[in-house]
Design a protein around this motif. Sequence first.
Motif, mmCIF file in Angstrom:
data_model
loop_
_atom_site.group_PDB
_atom_site.id
_atom_site.type_symbol
_atom_site.label_atom_id
_atom_site.label_comp_id
_atom_site.label_asym_id
_atom_site.label_seq_id
_atom_site.Cartn_x
_atom_site.Cartn_y
_atom_site.Cartn_z
ATOM 1 N N VAL A 64 69.731 61.392 41.454
ATOM 2 C CA VAL A 64 68.808 62.442 41.036
ATOM 3 C C VAL A 64 67.486 62.238 41.752
ATOM 4 O O VAL A 64 66.903 61.154 41.694
ATOM 5 C CB VAL A 64 68.597 62.417 39.514
ATOM 6 N N VAL A 65 67.019 63.273 42.451
ATOM 7 C CA VAL A 65 65.707 63.229 43.091
ATOM 8 C C VAL A 65 64.638 63.597 42.068
ATOM 9 O O VAL A 65 63.608 62.958 41.970
ATOM 10 C CB VAL A 65 65.656 64.186 44.304
ATOM 11 N N GLY A 66 64.916 64.637 41.283
ATOM 12 C CA GLY A 66 63.979 65.073 40.247
ATOM 13 C C GLY A 66 64.248 66.514 39.871
ATOM 14 O O GLY A 66 65.075 67.186 40.487
ATOM 15 N N PRO A 67 63.555 67.007 38.866
ATOM 16 C CA PRO A 67 63.777 68.390 38.449
ATOM 17 C C PRO A 67 63.171 69.373 39.450
ATOM 18 O O PRO A 67 62.080 69.149 39.965
ATOM 19 C CB PRO A 67 63.073 68.479 37.099
ATOM 20 N N SER A 68 63.915 70.434 39.741
ATOM 21 C CA SER A 68 63.356 71.484 40.589
ATOM 22 C C SER A 68 62.850 72.631 39.725
ATOM 23 O O SER A 68 61.906 73.320 40.094
ATOM 24 C CB SER A 68 64.398 72.000 41.586
ATOM 25 N N LEU A 69 63.481 72.836 38.579
ATOM 26 C CA LEU A 69 63.042 73.855 37.619
ATOM 27 C C LEU A 69 63.118 73.252 36.225
ATOM 28 O O LEU A 69 64.109 72.617 35.877
ATOM 29 C CB LEU A 69 63.956 75.082 37.686
ATOM 30 N N GLN A 70 62.094 73.455 35.439
ATOM 31 C CA GLN A 70 62.105 72.946 34.073
ATOM 32 C C GLN A 70 62.043 74.110 33.100
ATOM 33 O O GLN A 70 61.322 75.085 33.324
ATOM 34 C CB GLN A 70 60.938 71.997 33.842
ATOM 35 N N ASP A 71 62.818 74.000 32.019
ATOM 36 C CA ASP A 71 62.923 75.068 31.017
ATOM 37 C C ASP A 71 63.208 76.410 31.684
ATOM 38 O O ASP A 71 62.592 77.423 31.380
ATOM 39 C CB ASP A 71 61.651 75.150 30.174
ATOM 40 N N HIS A 72 64.162 76.395 32.597
ATOM 41 C CA HIS A 72 64.495 77.585 33.385
ATOM 42 C C HIS A 72 65.483 78.490 32.640
ATOM 43 O O HIS A 72 66.444 78.039 32.054
ATOM 44 C CB HIS A 72 65.105 77.167 34.724
ATOM 45 N N SER A 73 65.193 79.769 32.687
ATOM 46 C CA SER A 73 66.091 80.782 32.144
ATOM 47 C C SER A 73 66.291 81.835 33.222
ATOM 48 O O SER A 73 65.526 81.904 34.184
ATOM 49 C CB SER A 73 65.469 81.412 30.895
ATOM 50 N N ASP A 74 67.306 82.667 33.040
ATOM 51 C CA ASP A 74 67.526 83.685 34.061
ATOM 52 C C ASP A 74 66.379 84.705 34.040
ATOM 53 O O ASP A 74 65.659 84.851 33.055
ATOM 54 C CB ASP A 74 68.884 84.373 33.860
ATOM 55 N N VAL A 75 66.205 85.409 35.132
ATOM 56 C CA VAL A 75 65.051 86.297 35.296
ATOM 57 C C VAL A 75 65.107 87.529 34.404
ATOM 58 O O VAL A 75 64.088 88.193 34.227
ATOM 59 C CB VAL A 75 64.905 86.738 36.774
ATOM 60 N N TYR A 76 66.242 87.846 33.828
ATOM 61 C CA TYR A 76 66.364 89.039 32.985
ATOM 62 C C TYR A 76 66.245 88.730 31.496
ATOM 63 O O TYR A 76 66.335 89.630 30.661
ATOM 64 C CB TYR A 76 67.695 89.739 33.248
ATOM 65 N N GLY A 77 66.007 87.504 31.144
ATOM 66 C CA GLY A 77 65.945 87.106 29.741
ATOM 67 C C GLY A 77 64.912 87.871 28.934
ATOM 68 O O GLY A 77 65.162 88.247 27.788
ATOM 69 N N ASP A 78 63.756 88.118 29.503
ATOM 70 C CA ASP A 78 62.712 88.825 28.765
ATOM 71 C C ASP A 78 63.047 90.297 28.541
ATOM 72 O O ASP A 78 62.460 90.947 27.677
ATOM 73 C CB ASP A 78 61.377 88.707 29.499
ATOM 74 N N ASP A 79 63.951 90.845 29.341
ATOM 75 C CA ASP A 79 64.325 92.263 29.217
ATOM 76 C C ASP A 79 65.450 92.504 28.228
ATOM 77 O O ASP A 79 65.780 93.650 27.934
ATOM 78 C CB ASP A 79 64.760 92.806 30.581
ATOM 79 N N CYS A 80 66.030 91.450 27.693
ATOM 80 C CA CYS A 80 67.200 91.576 26.829
ATOM 81 C C CYS A 80 66.815 92.133 25.457
ATOM 82 O O CYS A 80 65.816 91.702 24.874
ATOM 83 C CB CYS A 80 67.886 90.224 26.672
ATOM 84 N N GLN A 81 67.607 93.028 24.952
ATOM 85 C CA GLN A 81 67.369 93.634 23.641
ATOM 86 C C GLN A 81 68.168 92.969 22.529
ATOM 87 O O GLN A 81 68.166 93.464 21.394
ATOM 88 C CB GLN A 81 67.727 95.123 23.697
ATOM 89 N N MET A 82 68.889 91.872 22.810
ATOM 90 C CA MET A 82 69.703 91.217 21.785
ATOM 91 C C MET A 82 68.842 90.631 20.692
ATOM 92 O O MET A 82 67.819 90.147 20.838
ATOM 93 C CB MET A 82 70.570 90.118 22.409
#
Length: 82
Positions: A64-82
């Motif tokens: 492991v070199v290290g984290p490249s993204l932390q607490d990453h979610s897909d880019v459409y998560g905020d648009d979801c109506q669920m």
Amino acid sequence: AAQLILSALEKADVSDADAFRAALREADFESVRGDFEFAANQHPIQDIYVREVTQVDGTWTNRVVGPSLQDHSDVYGDDCQM
């Protein structure tokens, strides 16, 4: 996936579908990738790591070199109506 299902089974009976779904959403287990939870659209929020294949003492290994993204979610998560 198995750890997720087992964590839900410890909190709810599968005969109560709504309770079991709620227990799945809690994702109460230790992930090999660290903290794990679901976004509103049910995609995982997780850390993504950079890894490197190197040779150590004549043996190839993946480190492991290290984290490249932390607490990453897909880019459409905020648009979801669920």
